[in-house]
Design an enzyme around this catalytic site. Structure first.
Site, PDB file in Angstrom:
ATOM      1  N   LYS A 107      -9.350   2.081  -2.198  1.00  0.00           N
ATOM      2  CA  LYS A 107      -9.628   1.571  -0.852  1.00  0.00           C
ATOM      3  C   LYS A 107     -10.976   2.081  -0.361  1.00  0.00           C
ATOM      4  CE  LYS A 107      -7.060   1.143   3.548  1.00  0.00           C
ATOM      5  NZ  LYS A 107      -5.797   1.538   4.218  1.00  0.00           N
ATOM      6  N   ASP A 139      17.513   2.224  32.208  1.00  0.00           N
ATOM      7  CA  ASP A 139      16.919   2.738  30.970  1.00  0.00           C
ATOM      8  C   ASP A 139      17.988   3.178  29.976  1.00  0.00           C
ATOM      9  OD1 ASP A 139      14.182   2.497  31.941  1.00  0.00           O
ATOM     10  OD2 ASP A 139      14.618   4.221  33.209  1.00  0.00           O
ATOM     11  N   SER A 140      18.912   4.018  30.445  1.00  0.00           N
ATOM     12  CA  SER A 140      19.936   4.512  29.509  1.00  0.00           C
ATOM     13  C   SER A 140      20.882   3.388  29.109  1.00  0.00           C
ATOM     14  CB  SER A 140      20.692   5.702  30.099  1.00  0.00           C
ATOM     15  OG  SER A 140      21.311   5.360  31.321  1.00  0.00           O
ATOM     16  N   GLU A 170       0.844  -1.203   0.000  1.00  0.00           N
ATOM     17  CA  GLU A 170       0.000   0.000   0.000  1.00  0.00           C
ATOM     18  C   GLU A 170       0.883   1.258   0.000  1.00  0.00           C
ATOM     19  OE1 GLU A 170      -2.240   0.212   3.627  1.00  0.00           O
ATOM     20  OE2 GLU A 170      -3.541   1.835   2.899  1.00  0.00           O
ATOM     21  N   CYS A 211      -5.340  -3.286   2.476  1.00  0.00           N
ATOM     22  CA  CYS A 211      -5.201  -3.316   3.941  1.00  0.00           C
ATOM     23  C   CYS A 211      -6.540  -3.393   4.683  1.00  0.00           C
ATOM     24  CB  CYS A 211      -4.374  -2.109   4.388  1.00  0.00           C
ATOM     25  SG  CYS A 211      -3.521  -2.387   5.969  1.00  0.00           S
ATOM     26  N   LYS A 266       3.410  17.708  29.282  1.00  0.00           N
ATOM     27  CA  LYS A 266       4.799  17.278  29.099  1.00  0.00           C
ATOM     28  C   LYS A 266       4.932  16.382  27.880  1.00  0.00           C
ATOM     29  CE  LYS A 266       6.594  17.155  33.838  1.00  0.00           C
ATOM     30  NZ  LYS A 266       7.344  16.317  34.796  1.00  0.00           N
TER      31      LYS A 266
END
Lengths: 546, 546
Positions: A112, A301-302, A41, A148, A517
């Site tokens: 589509k 995490d890092s 697609e 799709c 944030k």
């Protein structure tokens, strides 16, 4: 009839590269004796092109690519996705289409009908839904060609009032082809398999399904294109997370020469691992960059992001900057150094004390007499962002963001501090999954120091700080967040599951209050069915459970 | 029949406040003798509720509000917008509806057919389009009731294949009511007037049109609800940018007692001025904050934001922080002090030298031998962000972003530096409009120092820097940007208008390359037909004219 499925990695708007790649695959399919080659697609422009589609020139460039591709289709037919102009004055200006090309010419266009407009999808923003349906005729056979979502309306709570296959089946097609741009999430593979298999069973037709592969900023396509028989049994599956091209023989009734295969997807964590590596790699390659920088704290995490980046880009292309503060524990620096050593990536150590002290002195007259609070904590996190961004600006490194989904959810992070970065690697990975990924990376040898894995999580922004001072334990928090974010359960339903009422209200309020944030965080590699970013659109100034 | 139009300022998801306000307006309308009171689209939950709509509980809270409102509708009928559940299993789960309430009970529900899904609108993400249409019967009259976009399909390039009024008119209605959530942009008022007037002319019916007022993060509703006669002539217009409630008499054929009025909207700049003040005020009030902080450089952008904030929030609630660097010119501080004096707002002066020097020393071993470049420039801008965010974290001030649209467009700004802030006040205002707004604010006396207006724009991040060193003059740049951003013209078309070819290619490439920066900027108050943010969705890793 021999049919090639070409599962390629496109780059949005990079017509030169996409066209070249498509034409090469046409050549490859011809060499392999295919009569027809099928691409995904919106292959010519990449998916999702978003508001590029509103530029007439962009659509003209798609048309131009199709002309080049058609010219290459000698001795082979081709199915390929592209936007086309809606000739009717009423309705949206474009269709999301599949071209059928034969003898070097466009002979038919299928549009589509079902336009996904939810989560990360915005198709009705651009496209008019098709309301007319007919099969493709090729070599005396009828192909029910859909795009799709057109096959996705067969579940218990259908999103659309009709299904294109219900119309196409009236023409007695011989088999189905579906061209897709179906993004990865760790549970999507099973859904996709079931939906496609159910279509085969319902319409009693074989199906050839072609997905894209590759990452487009936050959306990762995992490939895994599929071939089913008319009983809905899987006959073959193309590679995951890489390009692939395979040829199948259709004898007029069935796809021949293949036995039924079991569908055995990798465990979720291994899928996520591969997706994140592809996500990082494609972000850099498609942006024209090769080198990454990140702040390495000694925490999990890092450390995980550093290991993933080293695998995606090569350790020589990863710069880890260790930026201890006066609240950093001694072992944090050592853990970070151990990781750098294990990975073989570059590092620098720059203590933030001088800059943090300078800010505190400069602000002392204004802050006089006021207690240490989040202001001083955030100054430290923001000093680190100034340093890693200086590396970025001086050397052309791209900053990787290391915030995990649990933190993003509750707003446990500093805007313009540790929430900075060009791409969020773990923003869709809960903290509990971060541990699983770290353990998976360490499956053969210790790459991420065990100490980073076992020590209590801490932002180290004040003495003896622990995440658990302000947050519940992550195994409880993540389960609660999953109910609210992924499943959109109400507080009432979550409490009824046995979670503490006060905790549920507090956590949901934290999630909703942190919306301002998240609005400013980097794009986040999407690996779950509900990631922060384009797929979750919340009011900022909204008062609901906050 | 007496009909009240209630143009109110809602708060998304604040059911308690919205319901209270709506019930008070019902009381007011009753006192004024109205038989029917009309509220806006999605009034109970505010517009746009976005993905809150995906939470079942949120929709239940809407239902609950409607029950409370219905209970207040004794001796008066009411039309009010709310989401309702789609009873059919196929299709999206919700409708965007208008309730008709009479005798304390819901007697009819009308569903929206045309669902705007472009620019800032995402309605097909949530709602199923209506396909059945019937008029409301009330006091022996038939009302053709539609919802916002339902009346907008009568232009030359219709977005939809049908128009609800073409169906409703078959029932011979006596007049039209349209309830709306139609956001402000400086040119939207004229479009709206024309579209509504054209409907009256086409269907030969009077029209009562109710819009919302108030700002929801970035989207500003300007009110200005309208009353037309069957000839499409305006009979009345409610206030702009404030709440209003007025009662009209319909005699069975026409709205009586009113003469035709001229439609004389304010000049664009005055509209933008009012919109920005409402945008700032509502952002703060609806978020529960009252005090703003901003960095004041002595330049025109921050001076204008400071003046707007002082008007919106009161000068006592605005803290201006002057943060000179070694490259700041002496007059910059004086210009900033003059402004603070003129406005009566608070200020602090904090030179950034010590922090900037600390970073440069800390980075000296890594940057050794490399020339001064954007890295050192950005360190200064980021030091300022650290300082104003420390004010925010310590005192609860909300940081106002002062970047203008021209800068946002070409990426002339520092991420995590001057691009920081909770809300972008000027992000949809081109630099040339910034000057116009400053002159408008100075229309009676010099509030913004003339020196800030006349001096050449400069970021003052290196010696003798001027914006014109790296950018074309703003009067050329802004015209070029308008062609590309608002009008989506191709480079070819823009060059054909006489712009320098090299400049066009350079500027468009700058716009597209800056997408990664804009992704992380604060929400921007929308005043134009094409603002950066939710209304302009571009790929980041996309290669098109970049």
């Amino acid at each position: 009839m021999k049919i090639a499925l070409a599962q390629l990695n496109y780059h949005i708007g990079n017509f030169e590269s996409n066209t070249k790649k498509i034409i090469a695959a046409i050549g490859d399919a011809k060499l392999k004796g295919a009569d027809l080659v099928v691409f995904a697609e919106l292959a010519v422009c990449g998916y999702p092109p978003r508001d590029f589609l509103e530029f007439t020139e962009f659509v003209e460039l798609c048309d131009h690519s199709i002309e080049e591709i058609a010219a290459a289709c000698t001795d082979i037919a081709c199915i390929i996705g592209a936007p086309t102009k809606n000739p009717r004055i009423e309705g949206k200006d474009l269709f999301n289409s599949a071209y059928f090309i034969e003898g070097g010419k466009i002979t038919q266009v299928v549009n589509k009908a079902l336009l996904p407009t939810y989560d990360v999808f915005d198709e009705y923003r651009y496209f008019e839904p098709s309301v007319s349906f007919s099969c493709i005729e090729f070599q005396g056979r009828k192909i029910a060609l859909t795009i799709c979502e057109d096959l996705w309306n067969i579940n218990d709570n259908p999103l659309y009032i009709s299904a294109p296959m219900d119309e196409l089946v009236k023409e007695s097609p011989d088999f189905m082809i579906n061209i897709a741009a179906s993004p990865f999430s760790y549970n999507h593979d099973d859904n996709r398999y079931k939906i496609l298999s159910d279509n085969c069973k319902k319409y009693q037709l074989p199906l050839l399904y072609v997905n894209q592969v590759g990452s487009q900023t936050e959306i990762i396509f995992d490939g895994g294109s599929l071939v089913f028989n008319a009983q809905g049994e899987m006959l073959d599956q193309l590679n995951y997370f890489e390009e692939d091209l395979r040829v199948y023989e259709f004898d007029g009734t069935a796809i021949t020469g293949l036995e039924k295969k079991e569908h055995n997807p990798l465990p979720d964590i291994e899928q996520i691992h591969q997706a994140l590596i592809l996500g990082i790699r494609d972000y850099f390659h498609k942006s024209g960059f090769s080198k990454a920088v990140l702040g390495l704290s000694g925490g999990i995490d890092s450390a995980l992001v550093c290991a993933l980046a080293a695998e995606a880009l090569g350790p020589q292309n990863v710069m880890a900057v260790l930026m201890p503060s006066k609240y950093s524990t001694g072992h944090s620096v050592q853990d970070a150094l151990d990781l750098v050593q294990n990975l073989g990536c570059k590092h620098e150590i720059i203590a933030i004390k001088d800059a943090a002290d300078a800010f505190e002195s400069m602000l002392a007259p204004v802050f006089e007499g006021l207690p240490f609070n989040v202001a001083e904590e955030n100054i430290q996190a923001r000093c680190r962002a100034v340093i890693v961004m200086a590396f970025s600006n001086k050397f052309g490194y791209i900053l990787l963001n290391t915030s995990n989904k649990s933190e993003c959810a509750v707003g446990y992070g500093t805007l313009y501090g540790d929430m900075a970065g060009a791409i969020g690697v773990l923003g869709d990975v809960y903290k509990t999954q971060v541990y699983q990924l770290a353990n998976f990376i360490n499956r053969e040898r210790e790459i991420i120091p065990q100490n980073s894995i076992v020590k209590p999580p801490s932002a180290e922004l004040r003495p003896d700080q622990k995440d658990s001072d302000s947050l519940p334990e992550y195994d409880v928090l993540d389960k609660l967040l999953f109910q609210y974010i992924e499943l959109k359960k109400s507080s009432r339903d979550i409490i009824a599951q046995g979670f503490d009422e006060q905790l549920v209200r507090k956590v949901i309020a934290m999630v909703n209050k942190a919306e301002f944030k998240r609005y400013q965080t980097p794009p986040i590699l999407r690996v779950s069915p509900k990631a922060f970013g384009m797929g979750r659109r919340m009011p900022i100034v909204g008062k609901y459970l906050s």
